[in-house]
Write a protein that holds these residues in place. Structure first.
Motif, PDB file in Angstrom:
ATOM      1  N   ASN A 190      42.368  44.133  53.631  1.00 25.03           N
ATOM      2  CA  ASN A 190      42.588  43.348  52.418  1.00 25.03           C
ATOM      3  C   ASN A 190      41.454  42.361  52.172  1.00 25.03           C
ATOM      4  O   ASN A 190      40.968  42.230  51.046  1.00 25.03           O
ATOM      5  N   ALA A 191      41.032  41.662  53.223  1.00 28.54           N
ATOM      6  CA  ALA A 191      39.971  40.676  53.065  1.00 28.54           C
ATOM      7  C   ALA A 191      38.679  41.336  52.584  1.00 28.54           C
ATOM      8  O   ALA A 191      37.976  40.822  51.699  1.00 28.54           O
ATOM      9  N   GLN A 192      38.364  42.494  53.148  1.00 30.22           N
ATOM     10  CA  GLN A 192      37.136  43.198  52.764  1.00 30.22           C
ATOM     11  C   GLN A 192      37.150  43.587  51.296  1.00 30.22           C
ATOM     12  O   GLN A 192      36.194  43.303  50.561  1.00 30.22           O
ATOM     13  N   TRP A 193      38.233  44.209  50.852  1.00 33.01           N
ATOM     14  CA  TRP A 193      38.245  44.736  49.488  1.00 33.01           C
ATOM     15  C   TRP A 193      38.671  43.704  48.459  1.00 33.01           C
ATOM     16  O   TRP A 193      38.324  43.822  47.277  1.00 33.01           O
ATOM     17  N   ARG A 194      39.349  42.654  48.887  1.00 33.55           N
ATOM     18  CA  ARG A 194      39.614  41.525  47.979  1.00 33.55           C
ATOM     19  C   ARG A 194      38.296  40.833  47.635  1.00 33.55           C
ATOM     20  O   ARG A 194      38.026  40.540  46.459  1.00 33.55           O
ATOM     21  N   ASP A 195      37.476  40.591  48.631  1.00 32.00           N
ATOM     22  CA  ASP A 195      36.182  39.948  48.381  1.00 32.00           C
ATOM     23  C   ASP A 195      35.274  40.860  47.565  1.00 32.00           C
ATOM     24  O   ASP A 195      34.543  40.403  46.683  1.00 32.00           O
ATOM     25  N   TRP A 196      35.338  42.155  47.871  1.00 27.88           N
ATOM     26  CA  TRP A 196      34.464  43.101  47.172  1.00 27.88           C
ATOM     27  C   TRP A 196      34.820  43.188  45.694  1.00 27.88           C
ATOM     28  O   TRP A 196      33.937  43.092  44.837  1.00 27.88           O
ATOM     29  N   ILE A 197      36.120  43.375  45.381  1.00 23.45           N
ATOM     30  CA  ILE A 197      36.512  43.524  43.979  1.00 23.45           C
ATOM     31  C   ILE A 197      36.286  42.236  43.210  1.00 23.45           C
ATOM     32  O   ILE A 197      35.898  42.250  42.039  1.00 23.45           O
ATOM     33  N   ALA A 198      36.456  41.100  43.873  1.00 18.16           N
ATOM     34  CA  ALA A 198      36.210  39.820  43.206  1.00 18.16           C
ATOM     35  C   ALA A 198      34.748  39.686  42.821  1.00 18.16           C
ATOM     36  O   ALA A 198      34.417  39.262  41.702  1.00 18.16           O
ATOM     37  N   ALA A 199      33.864  40.069  43.716  1.00 18.83           N
ATOM     38  CA  ALA A 199      32.427  39.977  43.435  1.00 18.83           C
ATOM     39  C   ALA A 199      32.024  40.967  42.351  1.00 18.83           C
ATOM     40  O   ALA A 199      31.187  40.657  41.489  1.00 18.83           O
ATOM     41  N   GLU A 200      32.618  42.156  42.350  1.00 16.41           N
ATOM     42  CA  GLU A 200      32.278  43.177  41.368  1.00 16.41           C
ATOM     43  C   GLU A 200      32.725  42.798  39.958  1.00 16.41           C
ATOM     44  O   GLU A 200      32.028  43.091  38.972  1.00 16.41           O
ATOM     45  N   LEU A 201      33.868  42.147  39.842  1.00 11.75           N
ATOM     46  CA  LEU A 201      34.455  41.897  38.524  1.00 11.75           C
ATOM     47  C   LEU A 201      34.151  40.528  37.950  1.00 11.75           C
ATOM     48  O   LEU A 201      34.396  40.299  36.760  1.00 11.75           O
ATOM     49  N   ASP A 202      33.671  39.606  38.752  1.00 11.52           N
ATOM     50  CA  ASP A 202      33.427  38.247  38.265  1.00 11.52           C
ATOM     51  C   ASP A 202      32.136  38.222  37.452  1.00 11.52           C
ATOM     52  O   ASP A 202      31.051  37.999  37.986  1.00 11.52           O
ATOM     53  N   THR A 203      32.256  38.506  36.151  1.00  9.71           N
ATOM     54  CA  THR A 203      31.097  38.632  35.267  1.00  9.71           C
ATOM     55  C   THR A 203      31.236  37.656  34.103  1.00  9.71           C
ATOM     56  O   THR A 203      32.147  36.838  34.064  1.00  9.71           O
ATOM     57  N   ASN A 204      30.340  37.799  33.143  1.00 10.94           N
ATOM     58  CA  ASN A 204      30.380  36.875  32.015  1.00 10.94           C
ATOM     59  C   ASN A 204      31.555  37.142  31.071  1.00 10.94           C
ATOM     60  O   ASN A 204      31.858  36.315  30.221  1.00 10.94           O
ATOM     61  N   HIS A 205      32.226  38.283  31.179  1.00 11.32           N
ATOM     62  CA  HIS A 205      33.392  38.516  30.324  1.00 11.32           C
ATOM     63  C   HIS A 205      34.691  38.647  31.118  1.00 11.32           C
ATOM     64  O   HIS A 205      35.751  38.866  30.542  1.00 11.32           O
ATOM     65  N   MET A 206      34.610  38.489  32.428  1.00  8.21           N
ATOM     66  CA  MET A 206      35.802  38.483  33.265  1.00  8.21           C
ATOM     67  C   MET A 206      35.662  37.366  34.304  1.00  8.21           C
ATOM     68  O   MET A 206      34.575  37.119  34.807  1.00  8.21           O
ATOM     69  N   ARG A 207      36.778  36.730  34.607  1.00 11.86           N
ATOM     70  CA  ARG A 207      36.794  35.747  35.683  1.00 11.86           C
ATOM     71  C   ARG A 207      37.857  36.137  36.687  1.00 11.86           C
ATOM     72  O   ARG A 207      39.000  36.408  36.309  1.00 11.86           O
ATOM     73  N   VAL A 208      37.491  36.195  37.957  1.00 10.30           N
ATOM     74  CA  VAL A 208      38.446  36.469  39.018  1.00 10.30           C
ATOM     75  C   VAL A 208      38.791  35.144  39.691  1.00 10.30           C
ATOM     76  O   VAL A 208      37.913  34.475  40.248  1.00 10.30           O
ATOM     77  N   VAL A 209      40.064  34.761  39.635  1.00  9.06           N
ATOM     78  CA  VAL A 209      40.502  33.520  40.267  1.00  9.06           C
ATOM     79  C   VAL A 209      40.494  33.737  41.780  1.00  9.06           C
ATOM     80  O   VAL A 209      41.058  34.729  42.269  1.00  9.06           O
ATOM     81  N   PRO A 210      39.849  32.860  42.556  1.00  7.02           N
ATOM     82  CA  PRO A 210      39.815  33.034  44.010  1.00  7.02           C
ATOM     83  C   PRO A 210      41.223  33.189  44.588  1.00  7.02           C
ATOM     84  O   PRO A 210      42.112  32.393  44.297  1.00  7.02           O
ATOM     85  N   SER A 211      41.406  34.231  45.400  1.00  2.97           N
ATOM     86  CA  SER A 211      42.728  34.588  45.888  1.00  2.97           C
ATOM     87  C   SER A 211      42.803  34.568  47.402  1.00  2.97           C
ATOM     88  O   SER A 211      41.845  34.935  48.085  1.00  2.97           O
ATOM     89  N   GLN A 212      43.969  34.163  47.917  1.00  6.24           N
ATOM     90  CA  GLN A 212      44.262  34.254  49.341  1.00  6.24           C
ATOM     91  C   GLN A 212      45.404  35.243  49.596  1.00  6.24           C
ATOM     92  O   GLN A 212      45.936  35.304  50.708  1.00  6.24           O
ATOM     93  N   ALA A 213      45.729  36.041  48.603  1.00  6.76           N
ATOM     94  CA  ALA A 213      46.838  36.984  48.717  1.00  6.76           C
ATOM     95  C   ALA A 213      46.308  38.416  48.799  1.00  6.76           C
ATOM     96  O   ALA A 213      45.123  38.638  49.057  1.00  6.76           O
TER      97      ALA A 213
END
Length: 365
Positions: A281-304
């Motif tokens: 979970n930690a690996q792919w949560r961090d990965w998807i957050a980095a991939e999607l956090d762009t100028n038209h999307m914001r990923v709220v930092p998650s611990q879940a």
């Protein structure tokens, strides 16, 4: 002489029941035979093999009532978490325990306080007990301790706190939770809902057992649903003796079935599987957050075990949901149920599922 009032022509629910907005789960089907469900925060690695074996073994004893106090499960939890088994109550999912707590400690004229984007079951169980839910604004999708304390009145009986929170993934630090508790009257029950505790990687987080151990008005609620046993419906709580006694007096006498008890005990002891799930979970949560956090999307930092993705507006979120849906990727819309129409909640799935989500959304404008 006053004429008698007309009696209803059918059974009538208690006041307020019809005003409750029923819980709506995430969608579970999409076009195509190979759709991928990322709407319910389920385990991407399935269940512990040891739990599966224990569940199957229970088939030889289906004619026997389960032990009423879930002793085998409570003993396993006590062993793994270093707690007194007598401080544990098990339930048919954590929702069962939340409902029981509300029934024990809320009534007509009482209030329960929660943060604005907290778990949508809290208003349901509060209103079902005849009490009023008080929604408190958050700071950047995170519970605000000062705002929660400011909302407390003489009518407050419970404060609900999901930590980490669903659907935002945000959390309060151990110090913040202690400050919240310190600001509450002794007659107010602080319910710390640690449903996603297995996935937290933040060093300043606490599941709440420290407060339960030295307080008379704190309970911690947990679940096995997020770690591979959602179908078995197993929840558990730890609390002071007087709360445990009250909940045990009104819970169903056999509220956790035997296969669930045995599977839960095996899953609790399978620490290696839980750690593997957390690492994935930690690996792919961090990965998807980095991939999607762009100028038209914001990923709220998650611990879940999910991320909340915010779009410029509700229309963009709806179009993004539809684009994913058409690819057979089912995520959670959180407008109607949580009041965040510009957001989507995306469970952390397998590597291939996460790469597919990123491919769709990065191309989406």
């Amino acid at each position: 002489m006053t004429a008698p009032s007309a009696l209803p022509d059918r059974p009538t629910p208690q006041p307020g029941v019809r005003a409750i907005a029923a819980y709506v789960p995430g969608k579970s089907g999409a076009p195509g035979a190979n759709s991928i469900k990322l709407s319910a925060n389920e385990s991407p690695l399935g269940a512990s093999p040891k739990a599966i074996d224990a569940f199957r073994a229970a088939a030889d004893h289906l004619e026997i009532y389960p032990e009423g106090s879930s002793r085998v499960l409570r003993m396993a939890l006590a062993e793994v978490h270093g707690i007194d088994p007598n401080s544990v109550v098990c339930g048919n999912g954590s929702g069962d325990l939340l409902l029981l707590l509300a029934q024990c400690y809320l009534g007509e004229g009482d209030e329960a306080v929660m943060n604005r984007y907290g778990f949508s079951l809290y208003p349901i169980v509060t209103k079902a007990a005849g009490a009023t839910i008080v929604m408190v604004d958050e700071t950047d999708y995170t519970a605000d301790v000062d705002a929660l304390l400011a909302a407390v009145t003489e009518r407050t009986r419970i404060v609900w706190l999901a930590n980490p929170n669903n659907p935002t993934g945000t959390y309060l630090t151990s110090a913040q939770v202690r400050r919240l508790h310190a600001g509450l009257r002794k007659d107010i029950l602080l319910v710390i809902d640690s449903a996603y505790a297995e996935y937290v990687t933040a060093a300043d987080y606490s599941v709440g057992l420290d407060l339960v151990g030295k307080s008379d008005n704190v309970v911690m609620v947990r679940t096995f649903s997020k770690m591979g046993l959602a179908a078995a419906r197993i929840g558990w709580m730890v609390g002071p003796a007087h709360v445990v006694d009250a909940v045990n007096r009104i819970r169903g006498p056999f509220n956790v079935n035997l296969p669930a008890q045995l599977a839960g005990a095996a899953a609790a002891r399978d620490v290696a599987f839980t750690e593997r799930l957390k690492a994935h979970n930690a690996q792919w949560r961090d990965w998807i957050a980095a991939e999607l956090d762009t100028n038209h999307m914001r990923v709220v930092p998650s611990q879940a075990n999910f991320v909340m993705v915010l779009f410029p507006d509700a229309e963009h979120a709806t179009k993004a949901f539809q684009a994913l849906w058409e690819r057979g990727l089912i995520v959670r819309e959180i407008g109607n149920s949580y009041g965040i129409p510009q957001g989507l909640r995306i469970s952390i799935g397998t590597e291939s599922a996460m790469r597919a989500v990123a491919e769709v959304l990065k191309d989406f404008q």
